[in-house]
Motif scaffolding. Structure first.
Motif, PDB file in Angstrom:
ATOM      1  N   THR A   1     -17.318   2.336   8.455  1.00 19.76           N
ATOM      2  CA  THR A   1     -17.792   1.494   7.349  1.00 19.76           C
ATOM      3  C   THR A   1     -17.346   0.049   7.526  1.00 19.76           C
ATOM      4  OG1 THR A   1     -17.804   3.359   5.791  1.00 19.76           O
ATOM      5  CG2 THR A   1     -17.676   1.139   4.851  1.00 19.76           C
ATOM      6  N   ILE A   2     -16.109  -0.151   7.931  1.00 21.82           N
ATOM      7  CA  ILE A   2     -15.597  -1.513   8.136  1.00 21.82           C
ATOM      8  C   ILE A   2     -16.378  -2.212   9.245  1.00 21.82           C
ATOM      9  CG2 ILE A   2     -13.600  -2.858   8.916  1.00 21.82           C
ATOM     10  CD1 ILE A   2     -11.818  -0.838   7.449  1.00 21.82           C
ATOM     11  N   ARG A   3     -16.671  -1.481  10.329  1.00 26.62           N
ATOM     12  CA  ARG A   3     -17.459  -2.081  11.419  1.00 26.62           C
ATOM     13  C   ARG A   3     -18.849  -2.479  10.935  1.00 26.62           C
ATOM     14  NH1 ARG A   3     -15.225   2.201  14.473  1.00 26.62           N
ATOM     15  NH2 ARG A   3     -17.206   3.336  14.398  1.00 26.62           N
ATOM     16  N   HIS A   4     -19.473  -1.610  10.159  1.00 22.98           N
ATOM     17  CA  HIS A   4     -20.811  -1.927   9.646  1.00 22.98           C
ATOM     18  C   HIS A   4     -20.771  -3.094   8.659  1.00 22.98           C
ATOM     19  CE1 HIS A   4     -22.139   1.798  11.507  1.00 22.98           C
ATOM     20  NE2 HIS A   4     -23.378   1.499  11.180  1.00 22.98           N
ATOM     21  N   LEU A   5     -19.736  -3.158   7.821  1.00 22.62           N
ATOM     22  CA  LEU A   5     -19.599  -4.275   6.887  1.00 22.62           C
ATOM     23  C   LEU A   5     -19.533  -5.600   7.640  1.00 22.62           C
ATOM     24  CD1 LEU A   5     -17.067  -2.902   4.232  1.00 22.62           C
ATOM     25  CD2 LEU A   5     -19.378  -3.734   3.753  1.00 22.62           C
ATOM     26  N   PHE A   6     -18.750  -5.620   8.722  1.00 21.89           N
ATOM     27  CA  PHE A   6     -18.628  -6.855   9.482  1.00 21.89           C
ATOM     28  C   PHE A   6     -19.910  -7.152  10.259  1.00 21.89           C
ATOM     29  CE2 PHE A   6     -14.293  -6.933   8.285  1.00 21.89           C
ATOM     30  CZ  PHE A   6     -13.880  -8.244   8.458  1.00 21.89           C
ATOM     31  N   GLY A   7     -20.634  -6.115  10.645  1.00 23.34           N
ATOM     32  CA  GLY A   7     -21.935  -6.342  11.265  1.00 23.34           C
ATOM     33  C   GLY A   7     -22.883  -7.038  10.305  1.00 23.34           C
ATOM     34  N   TRP A   8     -22.928  -6.557   9.069  1.00 25.60           N
ATOM     35  CA  TRP A   8     -23.745  -7.204   8.042  1.00 25.60           C
ATOM     36  C   TRP A   8     -23.241  -8.611   7.746  1.00 25.60           C
ATOM     37  CZ3 TRP A   8     -28.369  -6.026   6.298  1.00 25.60           C
ATOM     38  CH2 TRP A   8     -28.832  -4.708   6.422  1.00 25.60           C
ATOM     39  N   GLY A   9     -21.924  -8.780   7.697  1.00 18.61           N
ATOM     40  CA  GLY A   9     -21.348 -10.092   7.401  1.00 18.61           C
ATOM     41  C   GLY A   9     -21.711 -11.127   8.447  1.00 18.61           C
ATOM     42  N   ILE A  10     -21.617 -10.753   9.732  1.00 15.46           N
ATOM     43  CA  ILE A  10     -21.956 -11.684  10.808  1.00 15.46           C
ATOM     44  C   ILE A  10     -23.445 -12.021  10.766  1.00 15.46           C
ATOM     45  CG2 ILE A  10     -22.129 -11.921  13.316  1.00 15.46           C
ATOM     46  CD1 ILE A  10     -19.550 -10.192  13.488  1.00 15.46           C
ATOM     47  N   ALA A  11     -24.273 -10.997  10.583  1.00  9.79           N
ATOM     48  CA  ALA A  11     -25.723 -11.221  10.550  1.00  9.79           C
ATOM     49  C   ALA A  11     -26.113 -12.139   9.394  1.00  9.79           C
ATOM     50  CB  ALA A  11     -26.450  -9.886  10.440  1.00  9.79           C
ATOM     51  N   LEU A  12     -25.547 -11.893   8.215  1.00  7.19           N
ATOM     52  CA  LEU A  12     -25.886 -12.713   7.048  1.00  7.19           C
ATOM     53  C   LEU A  12     -25.354 -14.137   7.180  1.00  7.19           C
ATOM     54  CD1 LEU A  12     -25.299 -10.073   4.240  1.00  7.19           C
ATOM     55  CD2 LEU A  12     -27.468 -11.193   4.774  1.00  7.19           C
ATOM     56  N   SER A  13     -24.168 -14.298   7.738  1.00  3.83           N
ATOM     57  CA  SER A  13     -23.614 -15.644   7.886  1.00  3.83           C
ATOM     58  C   SER A  13     -24.446 -16.460   8.873  1.00  3.83           C
ATOM     59  CB  SER A  13     -22.152 -15.577   8.330  1.00  3.83           C
ATOM     60  OG  SER A  13     -22.027 -14.936   9.590  1.00  3.83           O
ATOM     61  N   LEU A  14     -24.902 -15.830   9.950  1.00  2.74           N
ATOM     62  CA  LEU A  14     -25.781 -16.535  10.892  1.00  2.74           C
ATOM     63  C   LEU A  14     -27.113 -16.884  10.234  1.00  2.74           C
ATOM     64  CD1 LEU A  14     -25.131 -14.468  14.156  1.00  2.74           C
ATOM     65  CD2 LEU A  14     -24.395 -16.815  13.688  1.00  2.74           C
ATOM     66  N   ALA A  15     -27.642 -15.952   9.430  1.00  6.56           N
ATOM     67  CA  ALA A  15     -28.915 -16.197   8.740  1.00  6.56           C
ATOM     68  C   ALA A  15     -28.787 -17.344   7.749  1.00  6.56           C
ATOM     69  CB  ALA A  15     -29.363 -14.919   8.022  1.00  6.56           C
TER      70      ALA A  15
END
Length: 435
Positions: free
Chosen positions: A307-321
């Motif tokens: 879950t933590i890995r997926h949260l950071f995956g979403w966080g990186i994707a959204l911050s780049l977006a």
């Protein structure tokens, strides 16, 4: 989409919608009084709304502390403790609300000593304050219910409650102001009724969908020493962390004002882009709270790490977006907020700081949620103290040279350090022993 991401979005999306509806309560009030024919009405609502935002912001620990503790009890399938946590939290909320009601006069006097307004605005804002303060039991009680619902992996109910509050506020305020001829007091009464409508709906939802938990309602083990010690420790850390956050936010705004009206306007508009980003990331932080607590309570370390890995995956994707979105259309967005060319032109000197916000800040939001779910709130506090201290150190070291840029540099470093410090402090052993 993976099941883990689906679980994250199941909590994050309703939370984001709830976050976006929160400022609508104030916006509705300002819109209504904006048609009453005097700027003093707008000023009174703005001052009163700001005062309540500051008061209730400080008590945000009621929601966050309840969320983490509930999620862990839920993950452990301890339904008795799940029920006791809600009772403890709402009990504390009511006691704090009672204290606000008792101390409302000194609070109001101190507040208006610090806020410089005209006599007419102060008189109207005082009227607004003394009506809306009676909504404290409803507002603080809702913090407890919202945190509890999120801990139970249910972010839809807080969304339903927020939407209901906005509908009730619109209808009641319009009725009092344009039918019964009230002015500021009508808007205040509309807000007050909306707050209690939200609390009443929360209670009805609990009765309807969590009725089986009523059999666990008992005074036995409700206020045990260990349970209360843990509750107050978590809430104390979040409370002190919030004070640091408030100090940085207020200092940023007030110090920007010292550089002139144009710079103040620029800072205010650019911070709206940070606020928009924060609404989205807070939704994922809520998912972090709920799921981290659940898996720690269940002892499911494998799913926790996933879950933590997926949260950071979403966080990186959204911050780049968001960085790309602000880079392409951020200045046009400012043009929607103001047509003052001097402000739009001056914003160009500081706009690159806004582009740094998403990548610098996303980890802080996510790790706040993870720490709350793990009830590792002391890590949040330590990271916030270091980050806040760095913010003030950078500003006072460089403001004579960089002026307003020193504020923005300090703010970016403050955001980044919160994430960095929590990453360093929140190691595997912290998560393993969190419960």
């Amino acid at each position: 989409m993976s099941p883990t991401s689906q679980r994250i979005l199941h909590i994050a999306i309703p939370s984001i919608i709830s976050n976006i509806t929160v400022p609508l309560l104030g916006l509705i009030d300002v819109t209504i009084v904006g048609h009453l024919g005097s700027a003093s009405y707008i000023g009174a609502i703005a001052v009163g709304g700001m005062l309540f935002n500051m008061i209730y912001w400080i008590f945000g620990f009621l929601r966050m502390g309840t969320s983490g503790l509930t999620a862990q009890a839920y993950g452990a399938h301890d339904l008795k403790e799940v029920t006791r946590i809600l009772l403890r939290s709402t009990g504390i909320s009511l006691m704090l609300a009672l204290a606000l009601l008792i101390l409302q006069y000194p609070i109001r006097l101190i507040a208006f000593e610090l806020i410089d307004t005209s006599a007419e605005v102060q008189q109207l804002a005082t009227l607004y304050f003394h009506i809306c303060i009676w909504g404290a039991p409803a507002t603080l009680g809702l913090y407890s219910f919202s945190g509890w619902f999120i801990g139970m992996q249910n972010s839809r109910f807080p969304m339903f409650i927020a939407i209901t509050q906005n509908i009730v506020n619109i209808v009641a305020s319009l009725l009092f102001v344009f039918v019964f001829g009230m002015k500021v007091e009508g808007v205040a009464l509309g807000t007050l009724i909306a707050q209690y409508a939200g609390l009443f709906m929360a209670y009805l939802l609990w009765l309807r969908y969590y009725r089986p938990l009523r059999k666990y309602i008992s005074r036995k083990q409700l206020f045990t020493h260990d349970a209360m010690k843990r509750l107050f420790q978590v809430n104390r850390d979040i409370f002190l962390r919030t004070l640091c956050l408030v100090a940085v936010t207020v200092f940023f705004t007030s110090t920007g004002a010292a550089f002139g009206d144009v710079v103040l306007a620029v800072n205010t508009l650019l911070m709206q882009l940070f606020t928009l980003f924060s609404y989205i990331m807070d939704g994922f932080a809520y998912a972090g709270e709920a799921l981290t607590g659940k898996y720690i309570g269940a002892g499911n370390r494998q799913e926790l790490q996933r879950t933590i890995r997926h949260l950071f995956g979403w966080g990186i994707a959204l911050s780049l977006a968001f960085t790309l979105l602000y880079g392409i259309g951020g200045k046009e967005f400012l043009g929607l907020l103001t047509n003052e060319q001097s402000v739009i032109s001056a914003s160009g000197d500081y706009f690159y700081w806004v582009l740094a916000i998403p990548l610098a800040g996303f980890a802080a939001f996510l790790l706040d949620g993870i720490c709350i779910g793990a009830t590792s709130t002391n890590i949040m506090l330590k990271a916030m103290v270091v980050a806040s201290g760095s913010f003030f150190l950078i500003y006072y070291s460089l403001h004579n040279v960089l002026h307003n840029h020193a504020l923005w540099l300090g703010f970016i470093v403050y955001l980044a350090l919160r994430g960095i410090m929590q990453t360093l402090l929140l190691n595997s052993s912290s998560l393993r022993t969190a419960r």
